[in-house]
Design a protein around this motif. Structure first.
Motif, PDB file in Angstrom:
ATOM      1  N   ASP A  61       0.408  -4.446  -5.257  1.00  0.00           N
ATOM      2  CA  ASP A  61       1.350  -4.185  -5.222  1.00  0.00           C
ATOM      3  C   ASP A  61       1.110  -2.642  -5.952  1.00  0.00           C
ATOM      4  OD1 ASP A  61       3.735  -5.453  -3.652  1.00  0.00           O
ATOM      5  OD2 ASP A  61       4.574  -5.092  -5.709  1.00  0.00           O
ATOM      6  N   ALA A  62       0.579  -3.000  -7.138  1.00  0.00           N
ATOM      7  CA  ALA A  62      -0.096  -1.300  -7.869  1.00  0.00           C
ATOM      8  C   ALA A  62      -1.781  -0.851  -6.797  1.00  0.00           C
ATOM      9  CB  ALA A  62      -0.620  -1.874  -8.995  1.00  0.00           C
ATOM     10  N   ARG A  86      10.726  -8.539   1.049  1.00  0.00           N
ATOM     11  CA  ARG A  86       9.714  -7.535   2.077  1.00  0.00           C
ATOM     12  C   ARG A  86       9.336  -7.906   3.064  1.00  0.00           C
ATOM     13  NH1 ARG A  86       6.260  -6.336  -3.164  1.00  0.00           N
ATOM     14  NH2 ARG A  86       7.093  -6.444  -4.343  1.00  0.00           N
ATOM     15  N   THR A 114       4.199 -13.947  -9.781  1.00  0.00           N
ATOM     16  CA  THR A 114       4.873 -12.138  -9.882  1.00  0.00           C
ATOM     17  C   THR A 114       3.491 -11.169 -10.900  1.00  0.00           C
ATOM     18  OG1 THR A 114       6.908 -13.367 -10.441  1.00  0.00           O
ATOM     19  CG2 THR A 114       5.999 -11.065 -10.983  1.00  0.00           C
ATOM     20  N   LYS A 115       2.534 -11.348 -11.275  1.00  0.00           N
ATOM     21  CA  LYS A 115       1.788 -10.738 -11.925  1.00  0.00           C
ATOM     22  C   LYS A 115       0.647 -10.759 -10.705  1.00  0.00           C
ATOM     23  CE  LYS A 115       1.416 -12.310 -16.748  1.00  0.00           C
ATOM     24  NZ  LYS A 115       0.294 -13.466 -16.875  1.00  0.00           N
ATOM     25  N   ILE A 136       1.552 -10.575  -7.653  1.00  0.00           N
ATOM     26  CA  ILE A 136       2.636  -9.400  -6.603  1.00  0.00           C
ATOM     27  C   ILE A 136       2.393  -8.447  -6.964  1.00  0.00           C
ATOM     28  CG2 ILE A 136       4.808  -8.862  -5.307  1.00  0.00           C
ATOM     29  CD1 ILE A 136       4.922 -12.341  -6.056  1.00  0.00           C
ATOM     30  N   ALA A 137       2.237  -8.000  -8.610  1.00  0.00           N
ATOM     31  CA  ALA A 137       2.508  -6.826  -9.333  1.00  0.00           C
ATOM     32  C   ALA A 137       1.203  -6.105  -8.758  1.00  0.00           C
ATOM     33  CB  ALA A 137       3.831  -6.576 -10.299  1.00  0.00           C
ATOM     34  N   ALA A 138       0.233  -6.518  -9.557  1.00  0.00           N
ATOM     35  CA  ALA A 138      -1.252  -6.066  -9.187  1.00  0.00           C
ATOM     36  C   ALA A 138      -1.732  -5.882  -7.789  1.00  0.00           C
ATOM     37  CB  ALA A 138      -2.130  -7.375  -9.701  1.00  0.00           C
TER      38      ALA A 138
END
Length: 150
Positions: free
Chosen positions: A144-145, A65, A137-138, A140-142
């Motif tokens: 990103d979203a 990233r 990880t959650k 990071i995903a949030a």
């Protein structure tokens, strides 16, 4: 003295806790990585290569990233250490691929001790680290979203 919770109190901010924790963890890696002559960003490049053996510079940047322009100097320093080598792809001359040298591949055996050393330094067990990793990880995903929605 007010008993009301201040929503802007510094110590209550997730961003503050993440920033301080990140700096602390990266700093803790320093003494573990020094014997193998790696900085933390260089270690991340090596982790990607130990997992995939050969990768285009652009793919390393995606995995970490980071921008390719940020990854290139890291790779140059790893080349100087004889841990990696670059070459043009035989399929596409525009693509620069990075591979482990024998020295870089052999370094993996030494590096396999690093996760255990870091668990000791951080005083965390494997279960705690897995839970922390899952939470991160959650996040990071949030994030990103959230960026995708902007």
């Amino acid at each position: 003295m007010s008993t009301t919770h201040d929503p802007l109190a510094l110590e209550s901010q997730v961003c503050f806790a993440l920033a301080v924790a990140s700096r602390g963890v990266i700093s803790a890696y320093r003494s573990v990585l020094e014997p193998i002559h790696l900085t933390h960003p260089q270690y991340l490049v090596m982790l990607a290569l130990w997992q995939h053996e050969t990768l285009p510079v652009r793919r390393i940047a995606e995995l970490l990233r980071l921008e390719a322009a940020t990854v290139s100097p890291l790779i140059k320093r790893l080349e100087a250490l004889d841990y990696v080598e670059k070459r043009r792809s035989s399929d596409d001359e525009r693509v620069v691929e990075v591979s482990l040298t024998d020295t870089g591949a052999k370094l993996r055996a030494t590096a396999e001790a690093i996760p255990g050393q870091m668990m000791t330094k951080l005083d965390m067990g494997e279960t705690e680290l897995r839970e922390l990793h899952s939470t991160m990880t959650k996040i990071i995903a949030a994030a990103d979203a959230s960026h995708a929605a902007d």
